[in-house]
Enzyme design. Structure first.
Site, PDB file in Angstrom:
ATOM      1  N   ARG A 105      67.672  55.076  42.808  1.00 12.68           N
ATOM      2  CA  ARG A 105      67.902  55.304  44.235  1.00 12.68           C
ATOM      3  C   ARG A 105      67.165  56.584  44.603  1.00 12.68           C
ATOM      4  O   ARG A 105      67.530  57.677  44.141  1.00 12.68           O
ATOM      5  CB  ARG A 105      69.397  55.439  44.539  1.00 12.68           C
ATOM      6  CG  ARG A 105      69.701  55.691  46.027  1.00 12.68           C
ATOM      7  CD  ARG A 105      71.204  55.841  46.236  1.00 12.68           C
ATOM      8  NE  ARG A 105      71.540  56.225  47.598  1.00 12.68           N
ATOM      9  CZ  ARG A 105      71.833  55.376  48.580  1.00 12.68           C
ATOM     10  NH1 ARG A 105      71.812  54.083  48.338  1.00 12.68           N
ATOM     11  NH2 ARG A 105      72.137  55.816  49.791  1.00 12.68           N
ATOM     12  N   HIS A 132      65.756  48.052  50.772  1.00 11.97           N
ATOM     13  CA  HIS A 132      67.139  48.225  50.296  1.00 11.97           C
ATOM     14  C   HIS A 132      67.673  46.850  49.867  1.00 11.97           C
ATOM     15  O   HIS A 132      68.588  46.298  50.480  1.00 11.97           O
ATOM     16  CB  HIS A 132      68.006  48.821  51.402  1.00 11.97           C
ATOM     17  CG  HIS A 132      69.272  49.457  50.910  1.00 11.97           C
ATOM     18  ND1 HIS A 132      69.713  49.344  49.616  1.00 11.97           N
ATOM     19  CD2 HIS A 132      70.209  50.209  51.559  1.00 11.97           C
ATOM     20  CE1 HIS A 132      70.847  49.998  49.482  1.00 11.97           C
ATOM     21  NE2 HIS A 132      71.167  50.536  50.638  1.00 11.97           N
ATOM     22  N   GLN A 135      71.530  46.021  49.142  1.00  6.38           N
ATOM     23  CA  GLN A 135      72.322  45.959  50.367  1.00  6.38           C
ATOM     24  C   GLN A 135      72.184  44.598  51.028  1.00  6.38           C
ATOM     25  O   GLN A 135      73.145  44.054  51.581  1.00  6.38           O
ATOM     26  CB  GLN A 135      71.876  47.051  51.335  1.00  6.38           C
ATOM     27  CG  GLN A 135      72.664  47.104  52.639  1.00  6.38           C
ATOM     28  CD  GLN A 135      74.084  47.569  52.450  1.00  6.38           C
ATOM     29  OE1 GLN A 135      74.327  48.606  51.853  1.00  6.38           O
ATOM     30  NE2 GLN A 135      75.040  46.807  52.966  1.00  6.38           N
ATOM     31  N   ASP A 227      72.525  50.948  62.006  1.00  4.82           N
ATOM     32  CA  ASP A 227      72.444  51.932  60.922  1.00  4.82           C
ATOM     33  C   ASP A 227      72.342  53.309  61.565  1.00  4.82           C
ATOM     34  O   ASP A 227      72.155  53.430  62.778  1.00  4.82           O
ATOM     35  CB  ASP A 227      71.221  51.630  60.043  1.00  4.82           C
ATOM     36  CG  ASP A 227      71.181  52.461  58.766  1.00  4.82           C
ATOM     37  OD1 ASP A 227      72.216  53.049  58.401  1.00  4.82           O
ATOM     38  OD2 ASP A 227      70.111  52.510  58.134  1.00  4.82           O
ATOM     39  N   CYS A 268      75.730  49.388  57.178  1.00  2.79           N
ATOM     40  CA  CYS A 268      75.631  49.634  55.736  1.00  2.79           C
ATOM     41  C   CYS A 268      76.387  50.890  55.306  1.00  2.79           C
ATOM     42  O   CYS A 268      76.617  51.087  54.107  1.00  2.79           O
ATOM     43  CB  CYS A 268      74.173  49.697  55.305  1.00  2.79           C
ATOM     44  SG  CYS A 268      73.195  50.929  56.177  1.00  2.79           S
ATOM     45  N   ARG A 313      79.029  45.219  48.016  1.00  2.00           N
ATOM     46  CA  ARG A 313      77.986  45.879  47.234  1.00  2.00           C
ATOM     47  C   ARG A 313      78.292  45.741  45.743  1.00  2.00           C
ATOM     48  O   ARG A 313      77.377  45.540  44.927  1.00  2.00           O
ATOM     49  CB  ARG A 313      77.890  47.375  47.595  1.00  2.00           C
ATOM     50  CG  ARG A 313      77.378  47.689  48.984  1.00  2.00           C
ATOM     51  CD  ARG A 313      75.945  47.243  49.211  1.00  2.00           C
ATOM     52  NE  ARG A 313      74.989  47.758  48.237  1.00  2.00           N
ATOM     53  CZ  ARG A 313      74.556  49.012  48.174  1.00  2.00           C
ATOM     54  NH1 ARG A 313      74.973  49.915  49.057  1.00  2.00           N
ATOM     55  NH2 ARG A 313      73.683  49.376  47.257  1.00  2.00           N
TER      56      ARG A 313
END
Length: 333
Positions: A105, A132, A135, A227, A268, A313
């Site tokens: 990440r 991503h 996600q 987001d 998210c 997740r």
């Protein structure tokens, strides 16, 4: 089909492969709820390499590894020489010789690509500035749980349209046959090369793509997604983004425009929806605002599925790890 593969970006996988991983995640969620053991990675060692901070990604990979019988090791920015005294390629070779899989990440997509090329083990992209993918699996898993399917559903992403989330939602929707609208100011819309990828995928899947700044396009939405307006590393741009994106705040008025009582809200996370964080308190002290990309009433409304999405997740990441490292028998898709 999956064994030994890395998950670096969504476009490396076919529609059928992404669909399989989503369905596998739903299955793994079910057996976890039933407390049925599923230690497909017993004895494996997993490196969790983090340049960027995280709540959901770190927690999900850690618990997923433990549930699968593997041993996760967190390596933060102060724990390794990555990008400072040692090249990405050298780090990859060292970690690949000691670990069975690597999660990354961080900032640059090129770093996760080099890790995969040089380590010799599966590498999973927990987030970069461009994509991503983990996600996405959680998001479309959530949509399928709620509606029974995601194909032909109308997803509208509202806000900053040129970040990793907009990129991934646009392209993954196009692959899966989801109708996707990116609703953003003209100068914050996805890059032309990302739009081109999505257009190519949509021709095959039948997905309808709309890139616009017109708020009226939320009509008929099944999903409203947003987001944060300022991504990691852009903290000096709050004033500019707030001025530009306040008309795109997800609030009750925007939801009314959908004319769909069954429309859900997704994010998210983390979300700036109240004054419970020091960042939002600082913004409030300067601008008087108490909410940014989503209002508190929408965030906490019955149609908000953000915490179901957050839990997913775990299950979707577990599906990726098991499928790529667990030597499972998976029918060809």
């Amino acid at each position: 089909m999956f064994q030994g593969r890395s998950l670096l970006k969504e476009i490396d996988f076919t529609q059928a492969e992404l669909a399989y991983l989503i369905d596998f995640a739903i299955h793994l969620k079910s057996i976890k709820k039933q407390r049925i053991p599923h230690q497909y990675l017993a004895g494996k060692n997993i490196a969790l390499l983090f340049e960027k901070t995280s709540t959901r990604t770190r927690a999900a990979f850690t618990v997923a590894a433990n549930d699968l019988g593997a041993h996760p090791e967190f390596l933060g920015p102060n724990d390794v020489q990555f990008g400072k005294k040692e090249s990405t390629a050298d780090t990859a070779k060292v970690l690949g010789s000691m670990f069975d899989g690597i999660q990354f990440r961080g900032f640059k997509q090129t770093d996760v690509e080099i890790l995969a090329a040089e380590s010799g083990v599966p590498v999973w992209n927990g987030l970069t500035d461009t994509w991503h993918p983990t996600q996405m699996l959680a998001d479309f898993m959530t949509i399928k749980e709620i509606f029974g399917d995601y194909t032909d559903k109308n997803l509208v992403y509202v806000g900053d349209g040129r970040n990793n989330m907009a990129n991934s939602l646009l392209v993954t929707s196009a692959i899966l046959g989801v109708n996707i609208t990116i609703l953003a100011p003209n100068d914050l819309q996805p890059a032309p090369e990302i739009q081109a990828i999505a257009t190519e995928k949509a021709i095959k899947s039948g997905s309808q793509i709309t890139i616009t700044d017109d708020l009226a396009t939320v009509k008929g939405a099944d999903v409203i997604y947003t987001d944060v307006w300022v991504s990691m590393g852009e903290e000096d741009q709050y004033d500019e983004r707030i001025e530009k994106l306040m008309p795109y705040q997800v609030n009750a008025a925007l939801f009314e425009k959908t004319e769909n009582p069954n429309c859900i809200f997704m994010h998210c996370l983390p979300a700036f929806h109240d004054l419970e964080t020091t960042t939002m308190q600082a913004i409030h002290a300067k601008s008087g605002l108490t909410e940014l990309e989503v209002t508190n009433d929408i965030f906490n409304a019955p149609q908000s599925v953000v915490f179901q999405e957050a839990e997913n997740r775990l299950h979707s990441i577990k599906a990726v790890m098991a499928a790529t490292l667990g030597h499972l028998f998976i029918p060809k898709v």
